[in-house]
Each structure stands twice: as C-alpha cells, then as structure tokens.
Design a protein around this motif. Structure first.
Motif, PDB file in Angstrom:
ATOM      1  N   GLN A  51      42.702   8.387 -27.495  1.00 41.03           N
ATOM      2  CA  GLN A  51      43.029   7.783 -25.816  1.00 41.03           C
ATOM      3  C   GLN A  51      43.473   6.287 -26.157  1.00 41.03           C
ATOM      4  OE1 GLN A  51      43.337   9.654 -23.156  1.00 41.03           O
ATOM      5  NE2 GLN A  51      43.132  11.128 -24.956  1.00 41.03           N
ATOM      6  N   PHE A  52      42.910   5.598 -26.987  1.00 39.53           N
ATOM      7  CA  PHE A  52      43.520   4.280 -27.099  1.00 39.53           C
ATOM      8  C   PHE A  52      44.788   4.280 -27.687  1.00 39.53           C
ATOM      9  CE2 PHE A  52      38.975   2.539 -28.442  1.00 39.53           C
ATOM     10  CZ  PHE A  52      38.639   2.630 -27.157  1.00 39.53           C
ATOM     11  N   TYR A  53      45.235   5.161 -28.511  1.00 43.58           N
ATOM     12  CA  TYR A  53      46.551   5.327 -29.021  1.00 43.58           C
ATOM     13  C   TYR A  53      47.632   5.859 -27.779  1.00 43.58           C
ATOM     14  CZ  TYR A  53      45.837   4.494 -33.984  1.00 43.58           C
ATOM     15  OH  TYR A  53      45.694   3.764 -35.128  1.00 43.58           O
TER      16      TYR A  53
ATOM     17  N   ASP B 127      47.178   4.790 -24.922  1.00 46.85           N
ATOM     18  CA  ASP B 127      47.391   3.513 -24.263  1.00 46.85           C
ATOM     19  C   ASP B 127      48.645   2.766 -24.927  1.00 46.85           C
ATOM     20  OD1 ASP B 127      45.333   4.220 -22.566  1.00 46.85           O
ATOM     21  OD2 ASP B 127      43.862   2.693 -23.629  1.00 46.85           O
TER      22      ASP B 127
ATOM     23  N   GLN C 228      50.690   4.208 -26.657  1.00 54.27           N
ATOM     24  CA  GLN C 228      52.323   4.929 -25.976  1.00 54.27           C
ATOM     25  C   GLN C 228      52.711   4.471 -24.822  1.00 54.27           C
ATOM     26  OE1 GLN C 228      50.776   8.820 -26.849  1.00 54.27           O
ATOM     27  NE2 GLN C 228      52.217   9.318 -28.371  1.00 54.27           N
ATOM     28  N   ALA C 229      51.772   4.449 -23.811  1.00 56.51           N
ATOM     29  CA  ALA C 229      52.154   3.701 -22.413  1.00 56.51           C
ATOM     30  C   ALA C 229      52.715   2.470 -22.371  1.00 56.51           C
ATOM     31  CB  ALA C 229      50.846   3.988 -21.492  1.00 56.51           C
ATOM     32  N   MET C 230      52.293   1.657 -23.582  1.00 56.97           N
ATOM     33  CA  MET C 230      52.931   0.251 -23.662  1.00 56.97           C
ATOM     34  C   MET C 230      54.286   0.281 -24.242  1.00 56.97           C
ATOM     35  SD  MET C 230      49.553  -1.555 -25.118  1.00 56.97           S
ATOM     36  CE  MET C 230      50.209  -2.948 -25.686  1.00 56.97           C
TER      37      MET C 230
ATOM     38  N   ARG D  12      46.871  -3.609 -28.380  1.00 57.69           N
ATOM     39  CA  ARG D  12      46.387  -2.956 -27.138  1.00 57.69           C
ATOM     40  C   ARG D  12      45.125  -4.018 -26.757  1.00 57.69           C
ATOM     41  NH1 ARG D  12      41.730  -0.644 -26.630  1.00 57.69           N
ATOM     42  NH2 ARG D  12      41.442   0.319 -24.820  1.00 57.69           N
TER      43      ARG D  12
ATOM     44  N   SER E 225      44.871  -6.313 -23.307  1.00 49.58           N
ATOM     45  CA  SER E 225      43.901  -6.168 -21.916  1.00 49.58           C
ATOM     46  C   SER E 225      43.176  -7.458 -21.886  1.00 49.58           C
ATOM     47  CB  SER E 225      42.661  -5.238 -22.711  1.00 49.58           C
ATOM     48  OG  SER E 225      42.066  -5.868 -23.762  1.00 49.58           O
TER      49      SER E 225
END
Length: 295
Positions: free
Chosen positions: A268-270, A272, A274-276, A289, A293
């Motif tokens: 799930q961190f990855y 995030d 991808q969303a960046m 990441r 934050s």
C-alpha cells in the motif's frame, strides 16, 4: 534433454533480457531473438549478431533452448502458448526456461503444456536487477526436474553467479516470492532509518558507514543509500513492477493461508508512491513518500 545446447532463442529484450541474451552471444552460442518491439530486436542483432524473428514461434524453431523474459503472466502465455507462441515451434527434446517473475500456477500449467509436447520446462525467475543482468551476476531460482536443470544450468551460468534448483515446477516462482517479501520489508526499514536520521539531524552518510558494518547491513543499504540520500530514483527496479510482484505474493499467501502483514502494508505504501507519479521510480523511493508526508 541430452543433446548439447548450441542454438538458443531469447524471447523478450527488456532491461533484463537484452543484456542476458548478450552474454549468451558473447559465449559463442547461436542466438535467435524475438521482441514485441521489433526495432529493439534489430538493434540487438546489430550489436551482438544472431538473428531476429517476427514471432516467438519463428525464433524458437530450430532452438535447443528457449528462454523467456517478459512482463507478467499474460505476456508469458502470449509468447509461449498463444498464437504463434514459442511452444508451437519447439521440437521434442528441447527445453523452455521462463525467467519472468510470474505466478506458481502459471509455472505448473506451462510445465504440463510442455510435457504434452515432449519439451522440458523450468520456471527460473531471477534476482539482481538490471545491474546484475549487465554484469552477469544474477541469482536464479529454478523449479523443474533434475535432468532439465542439468541441461540448462551451464547456459544460465553465463549471466548468473548462482543457479539453484529449488524443487518441482513452481518452486522457482515460490522462492522468488520469498525474495520479494524480504526486499519489501528491508527497503521500508532502510527508508524509515534514513528518514529518522535526517529528522534527528545526523549525517546520514556517516550513519550508513557505521551501521552497514553491523547487523543492519544489506544489499539494499549498500547499493541504494547514496541515491536515497540524494533523492534520486530515476533508475533501478520500478515500483510498478514491484507492485505486480507483491500482488503475486499476496495472492499466493491467501491460497497458502500465510500471513504477510508487513508485505501488505508496504504494498500500500508503493500504491502511495504510484499516486505521487512514481510508478517508474526505483523501489527505494519509499523514502520520498516519507518526506512527502512531512511537507
């Protein structure tokens, strides 16, 4: 497979396959190549010799050994058992080796399809990344039978520092899953450690110089800390591919009733990352990441 391997086909000339096939050409083998983007296959032949072909079937025709290194399960199916796939051009007694990181179920299905045609099969995912492929220093974990492994191992050793038979078909892919599970936790731990050091006002390079000599040391620390400190991620193993691999791990874990809480969290961190916009960044971008934050 008893005959000596002299002609090989290599299917898939990406960042891994291109240099891997090059090692085989330099070793004196006759190499027939196929790539979905034909211009890349033509460029490989211009650099290394051999021949390029319009379909996997054409490349595999006349080859003692066919090696596949593509993106995912669907890609493997397309180039092996699909229309004009490699299997339709392979002779009885030849051998198919799949280097793609894919599912264990696909490996078992391919093994069965190969046996029906009198062709040997190994699932043989690799670890070591583009650098390992270019330097001929990959680690290869194989699934299959002893005779097929014995035939393939001398060829695979042209681009690997370690080639190991892990068990029957599918065992190579299962071992690669263990590899990716371990890496996910290591990279997140390294990212958190460097982030903590930065927030504490420590000299991060000096910190790594000290702790890398002890129990915290790892391949990731040795090979990724400098670019992580510099916030550089336009290199290495892409986040998109790591998420593909971790998806395979998590799906297999559900079947096995194995618990992977840290792996699921890092996946799930990855997402995030991808969303960046970091789908093509190196997996070490988990540090970016954490920095994001804080801003």
């Amino acid at each position: 497979m008893s005959q000596r391997i002299s002609t090989v086909a290599f299917i898939g000339l990406g960042v891994m396959g291109y240099p891997m096939a090059g090692h085989l050409a330099r070793a004196g083998l006759t190499v027939r190549v196929y790539n979905r983007t034909a211009a890349k296959a033509a460029a490989w032949v211009a650099e290394h010799g051999g021949s390029h072909h319009d379909t996997p079937q054409a490349a595999a025709t006349g080859a003692d050994l066919v090696l596949v290194c593509v993106g995912n399960d669907d890609d493997v199916r397309q180039v092996t058992t699909g229309e004009h796939g490699a299997l339709s051009g392979m002779a009885v007694g030849s051998l198919l080796v799949d280097h793609t990181t894919a599912s264990a179920g696909l490996a078992e299905a391919l093994d069965a399809a190969c046996r029906e045609r009198g062709v040997g099969f190994l699932d043989a995912p690799v670890s070591g990344g583009q650098q390992g492929a270019e330097n001929g220093a990959l680690t290869i974990m194989c699934g299959g039978d002893d005779a097929d492994f014995a035939a393939a191992e001398p060829i695979l050793s042209h681009y690997a520092q370690a080639v190991t038979l892990m068990g029957p078909a599918g065992s190579g892919q299962l071992t690669k899953m263990v590899n990716q599970i371990c890496i996910a936790g290591l990279v997140q731990g390294l990212a958190e450690g460097l982030h903590f050091a930065e927030q504490a006002g420590l000299d991060r390079q000096r910190v790594v110089d000290v702790i890398a000599k002890g129990a915290a040391g790892s391949w990731q620390m040795e090979n990724r800390h400098k670019t992580m400190i510099a916030d550089e991620y336009e290199h290495g193993f892409a986040v998109d591919w790591m998420r593909k691999d971790l998806g395979i791990c998590l799906e297999q874990a559900r079947r096995l009733q194995a618990r992977l809480p840290v792996t699921a969290l890092v996946d799930q961190f990855y997402a995030d990352v991808q969303a960046m916009g970091g789908g093509r960044w190196d997996t070490s971008s988990l540090l970016r990441r954490l920095r994001a934050s804080d801003s």
